[in-house]
Design an enzyme around this catalytic site. Structure first.
Site, PDB file in Angstrom:
ATOM      1  N   ASP A  34      36.604 -41.851   2.888  1.00 56.12           N
ATOM      2  CA  ASP A  34      36.933 -40.450   3.192  1.00 56.12           C
ATOM      3  C   ASP A  34      35.708 -39.652   3.623  1.00 56.12           C
ATOM      4  O   ASP A  34      35.790 -38.441   3.842  1.00 56.12           O
ATOM      5  CB  ASP A  34      37.588 -39.788   1.976  1.00 56.12           C
ATOM      6  CG  ASP A  34      36.660 -39.747   0.767  1.00 56.12           C
ATOM      7  OD1 ASP A  34      35.512 -40.248   0.875  1.00 56.12           O
ATOM      8  OD2 ASP A  34      37.066 -39.209  -0.268  1.00 56.12           O
ATOM      9  N   GLY A  35      34.549 -40.305   3.723  1.00 58.27           N
ATOM     10  CA  GLY A  35      33.356 -39.613   4.201  1.00 58.27           C
ATOM     11  C   GLY A  35      32.432 -39.128   3.091  1.00 58.27           C
ATOM     12  O   GLY A  35      31.304 -38.711   3.364  1.00 58.27           O
ATOM     13  N   ARG A  93      15.104 -23.695  13.321  1.00 55.25           N
ATOM     14  CA  ARG A  93      15.301 -22.867  14.515  1.00 55.25           C
ATOM     15  C   ARG A  93      16.274 -21.722  14.247  1.00 55.25           C
ATOM     16  O   ARG A  93      16.329 -20.771  14.996  1.00 55.25           O
ATOM     17  CB  ARG A  93      15.787 -23.736  15.700  1.00 55.25           C
ATOM     18  CG  ARG A  93      14.632 -24.521  16.329  1.00 55.25           C
ATOM     19  CD  ARG A  93      15.095 -25.448  17.425  1.00 55.25           C
ATOM     20  NE  ARG A  93      15.846 -26.572  16.893  1.00 55.25           N
ATOM     21  CZ  ARG A  93      16.334 -27.554  17.633  1.00 55.25           C
ATOM     22  NH1 ARG A  93      16.152 -27.543  18.929  1.00 55.25           N
ATOM     23  NH2 ARG A  93      16.995 -28.552  17.078  1.00 55.25           N
ATOM     24  N   GLN A  94      17.041 -21.856  13.152  1.00 61.34           N
ATOM     25  CA  GLN A  94      17.944 -20.753  12.783  1.00 61.34           C
ATOM     26  C   GLN A  94      17.266 -19.917  11.702  1.00 61.34           C
ATOM     27  O   GLN A  94      17.725 -19.811  10.584  1.00 61.34           O
ATOM     28  CB  GLN A  94      19.261 -21.320  12.288  1.00 61.34           C
ATOM     29  CG  GLN A  94      19.997 -22.126  13.359  1.00 61.34           C
ATOM     30  CD  GLN A  94      21.380 -22.534  12.883  1.00 61.34           C
ATOM     31  OE1 GLN A  94      22.135 -21.745  12.349  1.00 61.34           O
ATOM     32  NE2 GLN A  94      21.706 -23.806  13.069  1.00 61.34           N
ATOM     33  N   LYS A 193       9.543 -19.331  29.659  1.00 63.78           N
ATOM     34  CA  LYS A 193      10.925 -19.854  29.629  1.00 63.78           C
ATOM     35  C   LYS A 193      11.763 -18.865  28.842  1.00 63.78           C
ATOM     36  O   LYS A 193      11.300 -18.308  27.863  1.00 63.78           O
ATOM     37  CB  LYS A 193      10.940 -21.214  28.920  1.00 63.78           C
ATOM     38  CG  LYS A 193      12.304 -21.836  28.762  1.00 63.78           C
ATOM     39  CD  LYS A 193      12.267 -23.107  27.902  1.00 63.78           C
ATOM     40  CE  LYS A 193      12.494 -22.791  26.441  1.00 63.78           C
ATOM     41  NZ  LYS A 193      12.620 -24.008  25.608  1.00 63.78           N
ATOM     42  N   THR A 229      17.216 -31.966  23.732  1.00 67.04           N
ATOM     43  CA  THR A 229      17.844 -32.553  24.921  1.00 67.04           C
ATOM     44  C   THR A 229      16.801 -33.065  25.909  1.00 67.04           C
ATOM     45  O   THR A 229      17.116 -33.849  26.801  1.00 67.04           O
ATOM     46  CB  THR A 229      18.693 -31.503  25.652  1.00 67.04           C
ATOM     47  OG1 THR A 229      17.812 -30.447  26.084  1.00 67.04           O
ATOM     48  CG2 THR A 229      19.769 -30.937  24.762  1.00 67.04           C
TER      49      THR A 229
END
Ligand code: R5P
Length: 306
Positions: A34-35, A93-94, A193, A229
């Site tokens: 079930d994880g 990053r949050q 950027k 990414t």
């Protein structure tokens, strides 16, 4: 003192144990159908100081729960102290609410780790220093970018040292890149950027990027904390070449490779990318080289853990 490894970077934990000449704790980690995760500590940890090693990358939310379960199990079995070594600490990053209503998830992670019983935390190149301000336990954040850059300097040859310039691929990373450049006595520059805070896409691809600093005719070292990414590096590398840089290399602490290596492998602007061993990857393309930072982690522990 003993070392307990989570699932994510057992090689780092083993190398650290060898370097410090301390034993690893055996443990079982099982995922049910079930994880749910079940953990079991296999050795006595009564009154021990335990160094817990985990990099919160990949299936980050699963590994966060695994971390909490393992540390809580250590506490239940009488451990004296848990020192958390998180070469890559997720959620940094949050670190603030960019828009009304957004969660400050770096704070949530800090609360969880502290509540479960981490008494000291060690990490590398945290994305934003204020992500550590949410902890009330002592935290140590060390940049391993100079270690990666030293390796790169050996690769390009010391005679090329005067041609090197360290470049941050965005203005937010300027301090990190400058600190590393200063440590090695190299000049620094940065690429502008902007990110769209809703889509997190890079806006400057649309509006054009700009390099601030002297780079033409030089050998650039793009210095950053994270490859996710790979888009930031690819775009900055392309822009530096268009600006007249002779060769581009990159030194980046954490290789997350969130969408694989495709765009990094396909690009031709960056000759070679040096990453640290903070995140484990068994198979990397030849353009990406892993630099061991075990000496750095061992020396932080030797100086700060009694
Ligand atoms: C962003 O501010 C970070 O310092 C990195 O530049 C960023 O996380 C890299 O992400 P990606 O590889 O997805 O462009």
């Amino acid at each position: 003192m003993k070392i307990l490894a989570g699932s994510t970077n057992q090689a780092f934990a083993r190398n650290l144990a060898n370097r410090l000449q301390i034993p690893m704790i055996s443990r079982e980690i099982v995922t049910f159908a079930d994880g749910e995760t079940r953990v079991r500590i296999g050795d006595s940890v009564q009154d021990e100081q335990v160094i817990f090693v985990q990099s919160l990358a990949g299936l980050v939310n699963d590994y966060l729960i695994e971390t909490l379960l393992l540390i809580d199990a250590l506490k239940d079995h009488g451990v004296k102290e848990v020192i958390g070594v998180f070469p890559y600490l997720a959620y940094a990053r949050q670190n603030k609410a960019h828009r009304p209503g957004e969660g400050v998830s770096a704070q949530t992670v800090a609360k969880l780790l502290e509540q479960v019983g981490v008494s000291k935390l060690i990490t590398y190149d945290i994305h934003a220093l204020n992500a550590l301000s949410y902890f009330s336990i002592p935290t140590i954040n060390t940049s391993v970018l100079p270690v990666l850059m030293q390796k790169l300097i050996v690769h390009v040859g010391d005679e090329q040292r005067n041609s090197l310039v360290v470049v941050a691929p965005d203005q937010d990373g300027t301090k990190r890149a400058k600190d590393a450049a200063d440590k090695l006595g190299l000049p620094h520059a940065f690429v502008e950027k902007e990110r769209d805070l809703e889509t997190v896409d890079t806006l400057k691809e649309i509006h054009g990027q700009k390099v601030v600093g002297e780079v033409a005719g030089k050998i650039a070292i793009l210095a950053d904390d994270i490859i996710s990414t790979g888009n930031t590096l690819v775009q900055a590398g392309r822009h530096l070449k268009e600006t007249g840089v002779e060769k581009v290399y990159a030194a980046v602490t954490h290789g997350l490779f969130s969408k694989g290596f495709d765009n990094l492998v396909k690009q031709k602007d960056i000759e070679k990318i040096y990453i640290s061993d903070s995140v484990y990857h068994p198979n990397l393309p030849p353009q990406i080289e892993v630099v061991s930072t075990i000496d750095t982690a061992a020396s932080i522990l030797q100086q700060n853990v009694g």
